[in-house]
Design a protein around this motif. Structure first.
Motif, mmCIF file in Angstrom:
data_model
loop_
_atom_site.group_PDB
_atom_site.id
_atom_site.type_symbol
_atom_site.label_atom_id
_atom_site.label_comp_id
_atom_site.label_asym_id
_atom_site.label_seq_id
_atom_site.Cartn_x
_atom_site.Cartn_y
_atom_site.Cartn_z
ATOM 1 N N THR A 1 0.750 -1.279 -0.039
ATOM 2 C CA THR A 1 -0.038 -0.127 0.108
ATOM 3 C C THR A 1 1.075 1.195 0.113
ATOM 4 O OG1 THR A 1 -0.031 0.212 2.327
ATOM 5 C CG2 THR A 1 -1.461 -1.338 1.588
ATOM 6 N N GLY A 2 0.236 2.365 0.025
ATOM 7 C CA GLY A 2 1.043 3.671 0.183
ATOM 8 C C GLY A 2 1.448 3.843 1.567
ATOM 9 N N TYR A 3 1.472 2.987 2.459
ATOM 10 C CA TYR A 3 2.192 3.056 3.886
ATOM 11 C C TYR A 3 3.163 2.055 4.136
ATOM 12 C CZ TYR A 3 -2.644 5.186 4.285
ATOM 13 O OH TYR A 3 -3.841 5.974 3.671
ATOM 14 N N ALA A 4 3.973 1.681 2.892
ATOM 15 C CA ALA A 4 4.924 0.853 3.072
ATOM 16 C C ALA A 4 6.081 1.291 3.856
ATOM 17 C CB ALA A 4 5.695 0.642 1.523
ATOM 18 N N ASP A 5 6.304 2.598 4.131
ATOM 19 C CA ASP A 5 7.460 3.237 4.715
ATOM 20 C C ASP A 5 7.228 3.158 6.505
ATOM 21 O OD1 ASP A 5 8.161 4.286 2.709
ATOM 22 O OD2 ASP A 5 7.603 6.394 3.148
ATOM 23 N N CYS A 6 6.208 2.559 6.810
ATOM 24 C CA CYS A 6 6.000 2.448 8.359
ATOM 25 C C CYS A 6 6.370 1.008 9.077
ATOM 26 C CB CYS A 6 4.588 2.672 8.771
ATOM 27 S SG CYS A 6 3.289 1.452 8.190
ATOM 28 N N ALA A 7 6.927 0.141 8.024
ATOM 29 C CA ALA A 7 7.346 -1.283 8.567
ATOM 30 C C ALA A 7 8.318 -1.196 9.634
ATOM 31 C CB ALA A 7 7.874 -1.806 7.282
ATOM 32 N N GLU A 8 9.413 -0.337 9.417
ATOM 33 C CA GLU A 8 10.563 -0.223 10.612
ATOM 34 C C GLU A 8 9.751 0.286 11.995
ATOM 35 O OE1 GLU A 8 13.774 -1.307 11.414
ATOM 36 O OE2 GLU A 8 13.308 -1.458 9.330
ATOM 37 N N GLU A 9 8.988 1.411 11.782
ATOM 38 C CA GLU A 9 8.339 2.034 12.894
ATOM 39 C C GLU A 9 7.482 0.909 13.766
ATOM 40 O OE1 GLU A 9 9.169 3.775 10.187
ATOM 41 O OE2 GLU A 9 10.123 5.201 11.405
ATOM 42 N N ILE A 10 6.723 0.024 13.027
ATOM 43 C CA ILE A 10 5.697 -0.926 13.474
ATOM 44 C C ILE A 10 6.713 -1.831 14.352
ATOM 45 C CG2 ILE A 10 4.396 -3.060 12.965
ATOM 46 C CD1 ILE A 10 3.105 -1.585 10.657
ATOM 47 N N ARG A 11 7.755 -2.236 13.754
ATOM 48 C CA ARG A 11 8.701 -3.076 14.484
ATOM 49 C C ARG A 11 9.267 -2.637 15.677
ATOM 50 N NH1 ARG A 11 10.646 -4.690 9.034
ATOM 51 N NH2 ARG A 11 9.640 -6.850 8.536
#
Lengths: 160, 319
Positions: free
Chosen positions: B239-249
């Protein structure tokens, strides 16, 4: 029907003053709103934003100038009002450049002035540069004025 | 082109100069404690000397809305930006009513006075609430009174808030308010999915909690959440929110920070827009996110957190 040429010429003069004046009033009005917004927060910027507000006012003056010259040429301000239909239409056509370009460039210059006033609000030292952006729009109003003036002064010498 | 907000945008251009930038945030971070931070803020024109942090934030929010009230003929055009406060107050009032407690400072600035809100709930006179709040308020109050389920109560109110934010945002003028609605709902859905994946919540909970939005497929998101955190991240990468992966971790706080940063980046082009309602909406959001950063700094300083730890939670600045 004999004076139809005169009527067309007068409509042309009226259109020059009318449309160019409308463009200027819209442009100056928009820029005035922005200027008031800046002065509401910082009164020391009054003189700078006033200059930017006035820039879109020139189209109205150009329209008035063309209307005045046309009226003096066709005899509204004194002299004979007799002319052929072709000449009347020629005056009408000569007035169109400043009428339409005045309207559109007045509005466009108003928008550019609004943006320039925003720039001055952010950084008053950029006033010189800010003034150039709306002033660029003036070029096209001057070109239209030039075409209208040249045409109007050339018409009396035409044998039509 | 709209003439309506030219005066307002010009005033906002001047007001934007007063917003705090990254350098000032660094000064606050380097300050020795909360008192020193408050003093720096006072010198910058935030609040007045002797105020507590909460008083300062309340005053600044009041000042923002007072300014907005002067700029637009009807402040209702920004209703969507006040809905979070309204629903927060409703949630707080339901809990106060059920526990017969009085906890000062739990209410935020809202259109309904807290005492009035509590009276409405005590008398169960829900018709006095705005239409979209009536049914969720009644349901949440019943759930808390009969089942004593605080989480379900929160879930009902939060979902109602998200639905109304999206609906109101879509009906709002300009680009920024609809964008705010979309990002708010999408961020909330992502947080719900992450929380559900971490705590093993089922599909039923997610169905109740998540609100529809344009940029996420809720069916796929809840399926991913049921399968685990990595699946959520894998889905978000599409999706357009791919950048948040690191933050989720990293942590929930990091994810919240990322959501605010995404919003700030989306509204930043309004700094160069001279027309329409969007620069005004962007200013209000910028002030709100700035307040969040200041809260992080002041709370961190008060509790003696490490400077780096606080820095990691500071949002990007608008200017």
């Amino acid at each position: 029907m004999a004076n139809l040429g005169f009527v067309f010429a007068l409509i042309g003069a009226a259109a020059a003053a009318l449309f160019a004046g409308m463009g200027s009033s819209i442009g100056v009005g928009r820029a005035g709103q922005a200027a008031a917004g800046v002065v509401a927060e910082d009164g020391s910027q009054f003189s700078k934003v006033l200059i930017l507000q006035l820039l879109p006012g020139t189209q109205g003056i150009y329209g008035l100038l063309i209307a005045f010259i046309t009226m003096s040429q066709i005899g509204v301000l004194g002299g004979s009002a007799d002319m052929s239909l072709a000449k009347g239409l020629a005056y009408f056509a000569a007035c169109l450049p400043i009428a339409f370009v005045g309207l559109v460039s007045g509005m466009a210059q108003g928008n550019a002035s609004v943006a320039a006033i925003g720039l001055v609000a952010k950084d008053p030292s950029q006033f010189g540069k800010a003034m150039i952006f709306p002033a660029m729009v003036e070029t096209y109003a001057i070109l239209a004025l030039l075409v209208s003036i040249l045409a109007i002064f050339a018409i009396p010498g035409l044998t039509i | 082109m709209s003439n309506q907000y030219i005066f307002a945008v010009a005033r906002i251009r001047k007001k934007e100069l007063e917003l705090l930038n990254r350098e000032f945030m660094e000064q606050l971070l380097a300050a020795p404690g909360e008192e020193a931070c408050l003093q720096l803020l006072n010198e910058k024109g935030y609040g007045t000397a002797g105020q507590t942090a909460n008083e300062l934030f309340e005053e600044e929010e009041r000042k923002t809305w007072q300014l907005v009230g002067e700029l637009v003929p009807d402040v209702k055009v920004f209703d969507v930006l006040r809905l979070q406060n309204e629903y927060h107050n409703l949630k707080a009032a339901i809990k106060e009513t059920c526990t017969a407690g009085t906890h000062p400072g739990i209410y935020l600035n809202g259109s309904i006075a807290p005492e009035q809100l509590e009276k409405i709930l005590l008398e169960r006179d829900f018709r006095k609430l705005p239409d979209p709040m009536q049914e969720p308020a009644a349901r949440a109050l019943d759930v808390l009174l009969t089942l004593r389920d605080g989480q379900m109560c929160d879930c009902i109110i939060d979902r109602a808030a998200l639905d109304q934010i999206r609906e109101t945002a879509l009906a709002s003028d300009g680009e920024i308010l609809p964008l705010y609605g979309e990002l708010t709902v999408a961020a909330a859905d992502i947080k719900i999915a992450v929380r559900s994946a971490k705590t093993g919540k089922g599909a039923d909970f997610m169905k109740q909690a998540m609100a529809q939005c344009r940029t996420l497929d809720l069916r796929r998101l809840s399926q991913a959440a049921a399968a685990g955190l990595e699946e959520v991240i894998s889905y978000l990468k599409t999706t357009g929110y791919a950048d948040c992966a690191e933050e989720i971790r990293k942590s929930t706080a990091a994810l919240e920070c990322w959501c605010d940063n995404l919003l700030i980046r989306s509204i930043r082009p309004q700094l160069r827009n001279s027309f329409g309602i969007d620069p005004l909406a962007a200013y209000i959001l910028a002030r709100r996110i700035e307040s969040r950063s200041l809260r992080m700094i002041l709370t961190g300083k008060r509790n003696g957190f490490d400077e780096e730890e606080i820095r990691g939670r500071i949002r990007e600045t608008y200017v």
